[in-house]
Design an enzyme around this catalytic site. Structure first.
Site, PDB file in Angstrom:
ATOM      1  N   ASP A 161      21.438  50.064 -12.666  1.00 55.48           N
ATOM      2  CA  ASP A 161      20.146  50.911 -12.824  1.00 55.48           C
ATOM      3  C   ASP A 161      19.064  49.866 -12.668  1.00 55.48           C
ATOM      4  O   ASP A 161      17.971  50.478 -12.183  1.00 55.48           O
ATOM      5  CB  ASP A 161      20.184  51.376 -14.090  1.00 55.48           C
ATOM      6  CG  ASP A 161      18.856  51.945 -14.662  1.00 55.48           C
ATOM      7  OD1 ASP A 161      18.291  52.846 -13.775  1.00 55.48           O
ATOM      8  OD2 ASP A 161      18.363  52.011 -15.686  1.00 55.48           O
ATOM      9  N   HIS A 203      15.721  46.741  -9.288  1.00 49.89           N
ATOM     10  CA  HIS A 203      14.441  46.115  -9.616  1.00 49.89           C
ATOM     11  C   HIS A 203      14.212  44.564  -9.796  1.00 49.89           C
ATOM     12  O   HIS A 203      13.269  43.886  -9.322  1.00 49.89           O
ATOM     13  CB  HIS A 203      14.093  46.808 -11.090  1.00 49.89           C
ATOM     14  CG  HIS A 203      13.802  48.123 -10.997  1.00 49.89           C
ATOM     15  ND1 HIS A 203      13.217  48.927  -9.843  1.00 49.89           N
ATOM     16  CD2 HIS A 203      14.064  49.100 -11.686  1.00 49.89           C
ATOM     17  CE1 HIS A 203      13.469  50.254 -10.214  1.00 49.89           C
ATOM     18  NE2 HIS A 203      13.707  50.338 -11.209  1.00 49.89           N
TER      19      HIS A 203
HETATM   20  O1  LIG Z   1       9.354  50.348 -17.341  1.00 49.09           O
HETATM   21  P1  LIG Z   1       9.289  51.056 -16.101  1.00 49.09           P
HETATM   22  O2  LIG Z   1       8.395  50.997 -15.148  1.00 49.09           O
HETATM   23  O3  LIG Z   1       9.265  52.655 -16.545  1.00 49.09           O
HETATM   24  O4  LIG Z   1      10.623  50.926 -15.476  1.00 49.09           O
HETATM   25  C1  LIG Z   1      11.995  50.934 -16.115  1.00 49.09           C
HETATM   26  C2  LIG Z   1      12.787  52.205 -15.707  1.00 49.09           C
HETATM   27  O5  LIG Z   1      13.145  51.950 -14.355  1.00 49.09           O
HETATM   28  C3  LIG Z   1      13.842  52.910 -13.693  1.00 49.09           C
HETATM   29  O6  LIG Z   1      14.139  52.747 -12.516  1.00 49.09           O
HETATM   30  C4  LIG Z   1      15.033  53.178 -14.487  1.00 49.09           C
HETATM   31  O7  LIG Z   1      16.098  54.141 -14.144  1.00 49.09           O
HETATM   32  C5  LIG Z   1      14.837  53.405 -16.031  1.00 49.09           C
HETATM   33  O8  LIG Z   1      16.190  53.168 -16.777  1.00 49.09           O
HETATM   34  C6  LIG Z   1      13.997  52.324 -16.706  1.00 49.09           C
HETATM   35  O9  LIG Z   1      13.852  52.545 -18.028  1.00 49.09           O
END
Ligand SMILES: O=P(O)(O)OC[C@H]1O[C@@H](O)[C@H](O)[C@@H](O)[C@@H]1O
Length: 461
Positions: A222, A227
């Site tokens: 995930d 990321h």
């Molecule tokens: O903090 P942000 O920008 O919402 O990114 C985090 C989220 O990014 C998403 O891509 C994940 O699937 C989530 O699990 C996560 O919580």
């Protein structure tokens, strides 16, 4: 500057991603760029009248106070179409509604996205059609490669946007200016001067009713596969000659191709855990395994930590630890760069001689540099001092930045196909080791800092 007209087809328009993130981002973008002309077509499997759809768009726009002529124009012209996106004839008919260049945004579950792309093979796509795909891109390196081959039969690579909203985050974009527009950081940005780098994204959020997706993904896929590896690539890349998509994405690709588990041993270079019942910021969380829709037999981790090496001249020998978890007591979203100690501190100094630490916070967007300088009183008694700077968060958030690239046909902030495959290649040894049970699945109470016995990473002093 007059921008080209675009018709944005939001496939999965009635869904959560669209109303919570994409539509507000579009509202912000149009508010700050009034010369944009975007026709928005919501697409879904359920019947929805145009006016009910317009209400959804209007309330999403209201969350960001979107206003102005471009916003009004979009609201006047937006429509909703009930379409089976796996049906080629229906897609062809839908695309015939395009005004200007069509952009298809797949805000759909990955398996449906793949089927929709397969259907597009039988559609005469208008010139310049842009495709935007949400993560996860494939479920492993092979399926990502197969999806890349399918997409390559549809449109050229630079019209494909594999979305990773972290690339639109202010601190991530600021990495480029910080590193390449200042002489003082770049000469130190190497194994010669940096001891270790920790990229941490600890969240207080738990499962948030996403078991259907998350229980199959887990924290490693995930957050880290997508990321955090993108953040690593921008952090570690060589200086590009320009900020255009080719230069930026070439430089990122070089880093990711050289990245592998630390010491070549995925088991000893990783840790995993999942949360048990607890309280986060006053909110009670059930144990992960008791969350609705979770299959305990899957052994899904909600906290993952992996250490990798970037096997290049610049970075050889520097451990990069990437960590992300859910239901933790404290939100920590930062890159922590620990420099090597001074070659030699002259005898006679007292006080702090800890190595310098640079922290780049991913939210709120800030940086802090901690060094040793003379404190008050005795000039030879060193004290730790921290200099802080705030990065401008930008006019629109991360999704707005990414959306701008999609509408302007600029893939600089999207993930290139080969890189998406590399990110799977990097995490697969960890996934394999975990599947074989070579790494224990530890536990931590929701609201804690992590499992007892895990020494903390990225803690600055
Ligand atoms: O903090 P942000 O920008 O919402 O990114 C985090 C989220 O990014 C998403 O891509 C994940 O699937 C989530 O699990 C996560 O919580």
């Amino acid at each position: 500057m007059t921008r080209p007209k675009t018709t944005l087809f939001l496939l999965g328009g009635g869904g959560d991603l669209s109303s919570r993130l994409l539509l507000p981002a579009l509202g912000q973008l149009l508010t700050s760029q009034q010369d944009r002309s975007v026709k928005l077509v919501g697409v879904g499997v359920h019947e929805l009248t145009d006016s009910a759809w317009r209400d959804i768009v209007t309330s999403s726009f209201a969350t960001v106070d979107a206003s102005g002529d471009a916003v009004d124009l979009l609201l006047e012209t937006t429509v909703f179409r009930r379409v089976d996106v796996t049906d080629a004839a229906a897609l062809e008919k839908l695309l015939a509604e395009s005004v200007g260049k069509p952009a298809l945004y797949f805000a759909l579950p990955p398996a449906v996205t793949v089927k929709a792309c397969a259907a597009l093979e039988h559609v005469n796509l208008p010139e310049g059609t842009v495709l935007a795909l949400e993560k996860p891109f494939g479920t492993d390196a092979d399926s990502a490669a197969a999806l890349n081959r399918l997409l390559a039969r549809l449109v050229p690579e630079n019209q494909i946007h594999r979305v990773d909203h972290f690339l639109g985050r202010s601190t991530v974009m600021n990495l480029l200016g910080l590193r390449f527009a200042n002489r003082i950081f770049e000469p130190l940005w190497s194994a010669e001067h940096i001891d270790r780098v920790d990229i941490v994204y600890d969240e207080q959020l738990g499962l948030e009713k996403r078991a259907g997706y998350y229980d199959k993904a887990g924290a490693l896929v995930d957050m880290i596969q997508s990321h955090l590896l993108q953040v690593l690539a921008l952090f570690a890349m060589e200086p590009p000659s320009t900020l255009d998509a080719v230069d930026l994405r070439d430089a990122k690709g070089i880093v990711l191709r050289a990245t592998r588990p630390w010491g070549g041993d995925a088991a000893s270079a990783s840790r995993r855990a999942r949360y048990t019942a607890g309280t986060v910021d006053g909110r009670e969380y059930p144990a992960y395994v008791d969350e609705e829709g979770v299959d305990p037999a899957r052994n899904t981790e909600t906290l993952a930590e992996v250490t990798v090496e970037v096997d290049t001249w610049r970075w050889s020998g520097v451990p990069f630890t990437l960590r992300s978890g859910k239901a933790l007591g404290e939100r920590r979203r930062e890159i922590v760069v620990r420099f090597k100690p001074a070659n030699r501190v002259p005898a006679g100094f007292t006080g702090s001689t800890d190595p310098a630490v640079l922290r780049l916070f991913l939210a709120p967007d800030q940086m802090a540099l901690s060094i040793n300088i003379n404190g008050a009183g005795d000039p030879y008694e060193l004290e730790r001092t921290t200099f802080q700077a705030v990065f401008d968060p930008g006019k629109f958030g991360a999704y707005g930045e990414v959306l701008e690239g999609i509408l302007d046909d600029d893939p600089a902030l999207s993930v290139r196909g080969d890189t998406a495959e590399q990110c799977w290649r990097i995490v697969e040894p960890f996934l394999d080791a975990w599947r074989k049970g070579a790494v224990a699945l530890d536990e931590y109470p929701a609201g804690s800092a992590g499992p007892a016995g895990w020494e903390p990473i990225g803690v600055a002093n």
